[in-house]
Design a protein around this motif. Sequence first.
Motif, mmCIF file in Angstrom:
data_model
loop_
_atom_site.group_PDB
_atom_site.id
_atom_site.type_symbol
_atom_site.label_atom_id
_atom_site.label_comp_id
_atom_site.label_asym_id
_atom_site.label_seq_id
_atom_site.Cartn_x
_atom_site.Cartn_y
_atom_site.Cartn_z
ATOM 1 N N LYS A 1 1.105 -7.833 0.414
ATOM 2 C CA LYS A 1 1.661 -9.178 0.491
ATOM 3 C C LYS A 1 2.790 -9.242 1.513
ATOM 4 C CE LYS A 1 3.482 -12.905 -2.415
ATOM 5 N NZ LYS A 1 3.863 -13.292 -3.806
ATOM 6 N N GLU A 2 3.617 -8.224 1.529
ATOM 7 C CA GLU A 2 4.720 -8.158 2.483
ATOM 8 C C GLU A 2 4.197 -7.998 3.902
ATOM 9 O OE1 GLU A 2 8.872 -5.591 3.133
ATOM 10 O OE2 GLU A 2 7.516 -5.137 1.464
ATOM 11 N N LEU A 3 3.200 -7.153 4.079
ATOM 12 C CA LEU A 3 2.608 -6.977 5.409
ATOM 13 C C LEU A 3 2.035 -8.284 5.921
ATOM 14 C CD1 LEU A 3 1.660 -5.182 7.756
ATOM 15 C CD2 LEU A 3 -0.414 -4.706 6.428
ATOM 16 N N ARG A 4 1.304 -9.001 5.070
ATOM 17 C CA ARG A 4 0.707 -10.272 5.500
ATOM 18 C C ARG A 4 1.790 -11.256 5.924
ATOM 19 N NH1 ARG A 4 -3.574 -9.519 7.600
ATOM 20 N NH2 ARG A 4 -2.924 -11.557 8.349
ATOM 21 N N ALA A 5 2.899 -11.289 5.208
ATOM 22 C CA ALA A 5 3.991 -12.197 5.552
ATOM 23 C C ALA A 5 4.548 -11.879 6.928
ATOM 24 C CB ALA A 5 5.096 -12.117 4.497
ATOM 25 N N TYR A 6 4.720 -10.604 7.232
ATOM 26 C CA TYR A 6 5.267 -10.201 8.522
ATOM 27 C C TYR A 6 4.282 -10.496 9.654
ATOM 28 C CZ TYR A 6 8.713 -7.649 5.728
ATOM 29 O OH TYR A 6 9.696 -7.307 4.833
ATOM 30 N N LEU A 7 3.014 -10.241 9.404
ATOM 31 C CA LEU A 7 2.014 -10.531 10.433
ATOM 32 C C LEU A 7 1.916 -12.030 10.687
ATOM 33 C CD1 LEU A 7 -0.796 -8.003 9.439
ATOM 34 C CD2 LEU A 7 0.793 -7.850 11.375
ATOM 35 N N ASP A 8 2.040 -12.831 9.633
ATOM 36 C CA ASP A 8 2.002 -14.288 9.792
ATOM 37 C C ASP A 8 3.182 -14.786 10.626
ATOM 38 O OD1 ASP A 8 -0.309 -14.428 8.323
ATOM 39 O OD2 ASP A 8 0.661 -15.081 6.472
ATOM 40 N N TRP B 1 5.945 8.255 6.966
ATOM 41 C CA TRP B 1 5.723 7.855 5.567
ATOM 42 C C TRP B 1 4.222 7.865 5.252
ATOM 43 C CZ3 TRP B 1 9.881 6.546 2.325
ATOM 44 C CH2 TRP B 1 9.547 6.025 1.077
ATOM 45 N N ILE B 2 3.409 7.553 6.267
ATOM 46 C CA ILE B 2 1.966 7.517 6.077
ATOM 47 C C ILE B 2 1.401 8.911 5.801
ATOM 48 C CG2 ILE B 2 1.251 7.844 8.487
ATOM 49 C CD1 ILE B 2 -0.825 5.600 8.039
ATOM 50 N N CYS B 3 2.182 9.941 6.078
ATOM 51 C CA CYS B 3 1.755 11.328 5.863
ATOM 52 C C CYS B 3 2.150 11.853 4.483
ATOM 53 C CB CYS B 3 2.364 12.237 6.931
ATOM 54 S SG CYS B 3 1.947 11.782 8.623
ATOM 55 N N ASP B 4 2.774 11.010 3.677
ATOM 56 C CA ASP B 4 3.244 11.420 2.352
ATOM 57 C C ASP B 4 2.210 11.007 1.313
ATOM 58 O OD1 ASP B 4 4.535 11.673 -0.137
ATOM 59 O OD2 ASP B 4 6.501 11.296 0.747
ATOM 60 N N GLU B 5 1.506 11.979 0.748
ATOM 61 C CA GLU B 5 0.433 11.671 -0.198
ATOM 62 C C GLU B 5 0.961 11.099 -1.513
ATOM 63 O OE1 GLU B 5 1.926 15.545 -1.670
ATOM 64 O OE2 GLU B 5 1.655 14.608 0.295
ATOM 65 N N ARG B 6 2.267 11.202 -1.756
ATOM 66 C CA ARG B 6 2.836 10.665 -2.996
ATOM 67 C C ARG B 6 3.236 9.207 -2.832
ATOM 68 N NH1 ARG B 6 7.969 14.112 -3.345
ATOM 69 N NH2 ARG B 6 7.996 13.187 -1.267
ATOM 70 N N ARG B 7 4.045 8.937 -1.800
ATOM 71 C CA ARG B 7 4.613 7.592 -1.651
ATOM 72 C C ARG B 7 3.911 6.738 -0.606
ATOM 73 N NH1 ARG B 7 10.803 8.805 -0.527
ATOM 74 N NH2 ARG B 7 9.817 10.128 1.057
ATOM 75 N N GLY B 8 3.246 7.367 0.364
ATOM 76 C CA GLY B 8 2.695 6.598 1.472
ATOM 77 C C GLY B 8 1.194 6.444 1.469
ATOM 78 N N ARG B 9 0.551 6.826 0.384
ATOM 79 C CA ARG B 9 -0.909 6.800 0.352
ATOM 80 C C ARG B 9 -1.461 5.397 0.614
ATOM 81 N NH1 ARG B 9 -4.134 10.725 -1.286
ATOM 82 N NH2 ARG B 9 -6.306 10.258 -1.785
ATOM 83 N N HIS B 10 -0.770 4.370 0.098
ATOM 84 C CA HIS B 10 -1.258 2.995 0.268
ATOM 85 C C HIS B 10 -1.311 2.584 1.739
ATOM 86 C CE1 HIS B 10 3.078 2.596 0.487
ATOM 87 N NE2 HIS B 10 2.957 1.342 0.900
ATOM 88 N N LEU B 11 -0.496 3.230 2.587
ATOM 89 C CA LEU B 11 -0.480 2.874 4.005
ATOM 90 C C LEU B 11 -1.774 3.276 4.707
ATOM 91 C CD1 LEU B 11 3.168 3.731 5.132
ATOM 92 C CD2 LEU B 11 2.190 1.492 4.619
ATOM 93 N N LEU B 12 -2.481 4.241 4.163
ATOM 94 C CA LEU B 12 -3.736 4.671 4.778
ATOM 95 C C LEU B 12 -4.746 3.524 4.802
ATOM 96 C CD1 LEU B 12 -4.086 8.218 3.167
ATOM 97 C CD2 LEU B 12 -3.357 7.661 5.505
ATOM 98 N N ASP B 13 -4.673 2.657 3.800
ATOM 99 C CA ASP B 13 -5.528 1.463 3.775
ATOM 100 C C ASP B 13 -4.878 0.300 4.509
ATOM 101 O OD1 ASP B 13 -7.582 2.661 2.256
ATOM 102 O OD2 ASP B 13 -6.472 2.289 0.401
ATOM 103 N N LEU B 14 -3.586 0.101 4.274
ATOM 104 C CA LEU B 14 -2.906 -1.059 4.858
ATOM 105 C C LEU B 14 -2.866 -1.023 6.378
ATOM 106 C CD1 LEU B 14 0.178 -1.954 2.615
ATOM 107 C CD2 LEU B 14 -1.992 -3.158 2.861
ATOM 108 N N VAL B 15 -2.783 0.175 6.970
ATOM 109 C CA VAL B 15 -2.681 0.263 8.424
ATOM 110 C C VAL B 15 -3.916 -0.345 9.088
ATOM 111 C CG1 VAL B 15 -3.747 2.544 8.740
ATOM 112 C CG2 VAL B 15 -1.934 1.798 10.276
ATOM 113 N N ARG B 16 -5.031 -0.388 8.380
ATOM 114 C CA ARG B 16 -6.255 -0.980 8.937
ATOM 115 C C ARG B 16 -6.148 -2.495 9.050
ATOM 116 N NH1 ARG B 16 -9.392 2.307 4.534
ATOM 117 N NH2 ARG B 16 -9.158 4.431 5.358
ATOM 118 N N GLU B 17 -5.192 -3.074 8.340
ATOM 119 C CA GLU B 17 -5.022 -4.525 8.381
ATOM 120 C C GLU B 17 -4.050 -4.972 9.470
ATOM 121 O OE1 GLU B 17 -4.865 -6.678 4.837
ATOM 122 O OE2 GLU B 17 -5.957 -5.213 3.655
ATOM 123 N N ILE B 18 -3.441 -4.014 10.145
ATOM 124 C CA ILE B 18 -2.529 -4.351 11.242
ATOM 125 C C ILE B 18 -3.358 -4.531 12.509
ATOM 126 C CG2 ILE B 18 -0.550 -3.602 12.612
ATOM 127 C CD1 ILE B 18 0.212 -1.753 10.266
#
Length: 274
Positions: A160-167, A177-194
């Motif tokens: 939701k935050e990413l969409r707001a910034y892109l808008d 952070w994208i290399c952190d399997e604990r905290r950054g795992r969600h970025l592996l999917d979100l980066v595809r939306e950038i």
Amino acid sequence: MRLVDIGANLTHNAFDPDREEVVARAQHAGVQTIIVTGTTIEESRQAAALARSHPGFLYATAGVHPHHARGCPPDTIPQLAEIATDPHVVAIGECGLDFNRNYSPRPDQEIWFVAQIELALSLDKPLFLHSRDAHPRFAEILKEHGVKRAVAHCFTGEKKELRAYLDLGLYIGITGWICDERRGRHLLDLVREIPGHRLLLETDAPYLTPRDLKPQPKARRNEPAFLPHILKAVARALGRPAEEVAAETERNARELFSLHESGSSAASQRPLAA
């Protein structure tokens, strides 16, 4: 590959023993340009001076991080404006809101965030932005002031935050952070939306050392030479060749920060702001 690290805190005292070696290692690793982050008035001066000592390779930002908003003197904006007349200074910031640690009262953060937005608009410079646990207020302020040229530095948020910034038209900075399997795992999917034309890469050195980097550096100090590691993680997540992502993010950085292909800043080609 030619890479641009859009955010490295090279004035940090962690680099005092070997700053020149750090710069040399980055160049050897294929990092063509580093933008040195300013987080206080004094560090912004130091960042500009460091950039002057490495023309065509280092550039700088000038700003006050929200952690330091409580200590801003009344002449903060005139001082930042003076620093920003240096052609090596290519953005205003790091500025924004941090409602996670609240080292500065939220009203103070907002006052100096807005003041730096207005400064950037008056100087026709992009903004280097920080937001942590401050959505949606952060986005509301940007929208209220019609901010168009800016990067959401070190993005670690949710969809939701990413969409707001892109808008809003922001560029998005991705770190280790994208290399952190604990905290950054969600970025592996979100980066595809950038969108490809909005993606930027950064280390935020000496912070955010990629967790999966082997071997880990002494004292876990991050440095710009590790940017290719972050590039490869992003490229894997996107399912694209690393060389392609490198070229695209380099173009994006040059466009946002008005950097010429030759390595000289476009700011040096136009009259300095008053």
